[in-house]
Write an enzyme that holds these catalytic residues in place. Structure first.
Site, mmCIF file in Angstrom:
data_model
loop_
_atom_site.group_PDB
_atom_site.id
_atom_site.type_symbol
_atom_site.label_atom_id
_atom_site.label_comp_id
_atom_site.label_asym_id
_atom_site.label_seq_id
_atom_site.Cartn_x
_atom_site.Cartn_y
_atom_site.Cartn_z
ATOM 1 N N PHE A 19 -12.517 -0.361 0.607
ATOM 2 C CA PHE A 19 -12.083 -1.371 1.584
ATOM 3 C C PHE A 19 -13.243 -2.319 1.931
ATOM 4 O O PHE A 19 -13.213 -3.519 1.614
ATOM 5 C CB PHE A 19 -11.542 -0.620 2.805
ATOM 6 C CG PHE A 19 -11.398 -1.405 4.067
ATOM 7 C CD1 PHE A 19 -10.804 -2.656 4.079
ATOM 8 C CD2 PHE A 19 -11.831 -0.859 5.277
ATOM 9 C CE1 PHE A 19 -10.654 -3.373 5.269
ATOM 10 C CE2 PHE A 19 -11.683 -1.554 6.465
ATOM 11 C CZ PHE A 19 -11.100 -2.817 6.460
ATOM 12 N N ASP A 39 -18.401 3.054 -8.357
ATOM 13 C CA ASP A 39 -17.411 3.737 -7.517
ATOM 14 C C ASP A 39 -16.796 4.864 -8.355
ATOM 15 O O ASP A 39 -16.534 4.678 -9.542
ATOM 16 C CB ASP A 39 -16.323 2.729 -7.101
ATOM 17 C CG ASP A 39 -15.549 3.174 -5.873
ATOM 18 O OD1 ASP A 39 -15.543 2.440 -4.880
ATOM 19 O OD2 ASP A 39 -14.931 4.265 -5.923
ATOM 20 N N LEU A 41 -13.910 6.069 -7.656
ATOM 21 C CA LEU A 41 -12.471 5.825 -7.466
ATOM 22 C C LEU A 41 -11.755 7.005 -6.790
ATOM 23 O O LEU A 41 -10.554 7.175 -6.950
ATOM 24 C CB LEU A 41 -11.791 5.451 -8.793
ATOM 25 C CG LEU A 41 -12.334 4.168 -9.449
ATOM 26 C CD1 LEU A 41 -11.648 3.899 -10.787
ATOM 27 C CD2 LEU A 41 -12.155 2.959 -8.521
ATOM 28 N N TYR A 154 -18.777 14.613 9.442
ATOM 29 C CA TYR A 154 -18.907 13.217 8.996
ATOM 30 C C TYR A 154 -19.993 12.493 9.800
ATOM 31 O O TYR A 154 -20.917 11.900 9.245
ATOM 32 C CB TYR A 154 -17.553 12.513 9.163
ATOM 33 C CG TYR A 154 -17.585 11.039 8.882
ATOM 34 C CD1 TYR A 154 -17.419 10.557 7.598
ATOM 35 C CD2 TYR A 154 -17.765 10.110 9.923
ATOM 36 C CE1 TYR A 154 -17.432 9.185 7.343
ATOM 37 C CE2 TYR A 154 -17.780 8.750 9.673
ATOM 38 C CZ TYR A 154 -17.620 8.292 8.386
ATOM 39 O OH TYR A 154 -17.641 6.950 8.139
ATOM 40 N N ASN A 183 -14.931 -0.146 14.815
ATOM 41 C CA ASN A 183 -13.589 -0.006 14.211
ATOM 42 C C ASN A 183 -13.272 -1.219 13.337
ATOM 43 O O ASN A 183 -12.924 -2.274 13.852
ATOM 44 C CB ASN A 183 -12.539 0.188 15.302
ATOM 45 C CG ASN A 183 -12.670 1.555 15.951
ATOM 46 O OD1 ASN A 183 -13.641 1.822 16.656
ATOM 47 N ND2 ASN A 183 -11.721 2.428 15.705
ATOM 48 N N PHE A 215 -0.525 7.077 20.494
ATOM 49 C CA PHE A 215 -0.916 8.369 21.065
ATOM 50 C C PHE A 215 -1.621 8.104 22.389
ATOM 51 O O PHE A 215 -2.662 7.456 22.419
ATOM 52 C CB PHE A 215 -1.811 9.131 20.094
ATOM 53 C CG PHE A 215 -1.117 9.407 18.783
ATOM 54 C CD1 PHE A 215 -0.030 10.272 18.738
ATOM 55 C CD2 PHE A 215 -1.516 8.780 17.608
ATOM 56 C CE1 PHE A 215 0.640 10.521 17.544
ATOM 57 C CE2 PHE A 215 -0.859 9.026 16.412
ATOM 58 C CZ PHE A 215 0.232 9.890 16.380
ATOM 59 N N ARG A 222 -10.948 -0.080 21.845
ATOM 60 C CA ARG A 222 -11.900 0.014 20.749
ATOM 61 C C ARG A 222 -12.568 -1.348 20.551
ATOM 62 O O ARG A 222 -12.028 -2.387 20.948
ATOM 63 C CB ARG A 222 -11.182 0.392 19.425
ATOM 64 C CG ARG A 222 -10.575 1.788 19.408
ATOM 65 C CD ARG A 222 -11.645 2.864 19.416
ATOM 66 N NE ARG A 222 -11.089 4.203 19.326
ATOM 67 C CZ ARG A 222 -10.664 4.931 20.349
ATOM 68 N NH1 ARG A 222 -10.707 4.424 21.579
ATOM 69 N NH2 ARG A 222 -10.216 6.153 20.166
#
Ligand code: UD1
Length: 323
Positions: A19, A39, A41, A154, A183, A215, A222
């Site tokens: 992205f 990459d 992939l 992460y 974000n 939610f 953000r």
């Protein structure tokens, strides 16, 4: 954007089919730079490189960055002046379920980039870090010096990678920049997991005539930043005149609630049913906001795409590519 054809300038982008990576590749090519995208992939898609592949200044290698020998050979052959290292295990949830894979893709891969950069005399490395390193720190806006409290493997791996880069930049005297993305949203963001970026999920639901799910009460906020701005920051950092290691928030400094986001979507999709509200996700952060000043002072970067404009363009581009 000004175009100066400069094929002598070579930049290697890991995660180039992803992205953020593919937008970074496109911007570099627009500026006349020679680009090699690497990459594996795993989550990137060659379709993201459709525009890039039309350029004679573009090359692609399908390769896992964590495989140090193979990656080193690629860097040796291409001999870039800068590496923008965006390849990663991108899912926070997956890092919780598979911390060993997270370590390989988000820590070992960084070491592989550092080793190759050092051996091949690459003077500038840019790294995709994350606001996830701050965790649920309530002292907003988050500054680069704010306390780091990663809440997932992460976030831990991103912080560990920053430390490795800082030490390497100081030891081997090259320039390294960690870009702490907030974000990020925009075209090519993959909406398929429930934990994908909320704007990509909302957009895909609206496009299918379905109702979005919020939610919580929708008042969570953000710091949403357009992928175009993020790509520009990556490219600026790859030309950074600074010495040693620096970490920057890549954010706008503005907080937007999901309710405000939904209001923009509703202008574009007036016929969709009412939003469904469900219980807040456990562990969900209510507010997140970055301080953008340090990147502006040191590198002259500030986000330029207002959210309403970026969101409208995102919706428009999705409509034209799905029709
Ligand atoms: C980001 C990460 C997340 C990680 C968290 C902590 C991404 C895309 N997500 O989450 O994996 O755990 O940082 O560092 O990078 N929401 C809805 N409806 C939806 C989807 C989401 O209401 O269909 C809500 C979420 O509950 C949240 C907000 O939207 O309150 C934003 O969600 P998300 O895009 O996942 O970003 P973060 O919460 O910042």
């Amino acid at each position: 954007m000004q175009k100066h054809h400069n094929p002598e300038r070579r930049v290697l982008v890991t995660g180039g089919a992803g992205f953020i990576g593919s937008h970074t590749v496109d911007l570099l090519l627009e500026q006349g730079t020679s680009v090699l995208a690497v990459d594996n992939l795993a989550t990137g898609h060659e379709a993201n490189l459709e525009t890039a592949k039309k350029s004679t200044d573009f090359r692609f290698e399908c390769q896992d960055v964590a495989q140090a020998d193979a990656f080193h050979q690629i860097v040796e052959r291409f001999h870039p002046q800068a590496i923008i290292h965006l390849a990663a295990l991108v899912s926070v949830q997956e890092s919780i379920h598979n911390p060993a894979l997270n370590f390989e893709r988000n820590v070992l891969a960084t070491q592989s980039v550092i080793d190759a950069a050092q051996k091949c005399d690459v003077r500038n490395v840019v790294f995709a870090s994350s606001a996830a390193i701050y965790g649920d720190n309530p002292e907003l806006p988050l500054r680069e010096t704010s306390e780091k409290q990663p809440l997932s493997p992460y976030g831990g791996a991103k912080l560990a990678s920053e430390a490795l880069l800082m030490a390497a930049a100081n030891t081997y005297h090259f320039t390294a920049t960690a870009n702490r993305y907030f974000n990020v949203y925009g075209p090519r963001q993959d909406p398929k997991s429930p934990y994908s970026g909320v704007l990509s999920i909302f957009l895909s639901r609206f496009l299918q005539g379905q109702t979005p799910t919020v939610f919580g009460d929708g008042q969570q906020t953000r710091d949403f930043i357009s992928v175009q701005d993020v790509a520009r920051m990556n490219v600026m950092a790859a030309c950074s005149p600074l010495d040693g290691f620096h970490a920057f928030n890549v954010c706008t400094g503005s907080a937007t609630s999901l309710l405000d986001i939904l209001a923009v979507f509703r202008e574009q999709f007036p016929d969709t049913h009412e939003t469904v509200f469900k219980e807040a996700r456990p562990g969900d952060i209510i507010h997140s906001l970055g301080a953008p000043e340090f990147a502006r002072e040191k590198l002259g970067f500030s986000a330029s795409v207002p959210l309403r404009e970026g969101l409208t363009a995102y919706i428009e581009s999705a409509r034209t590519t799905t029709v």
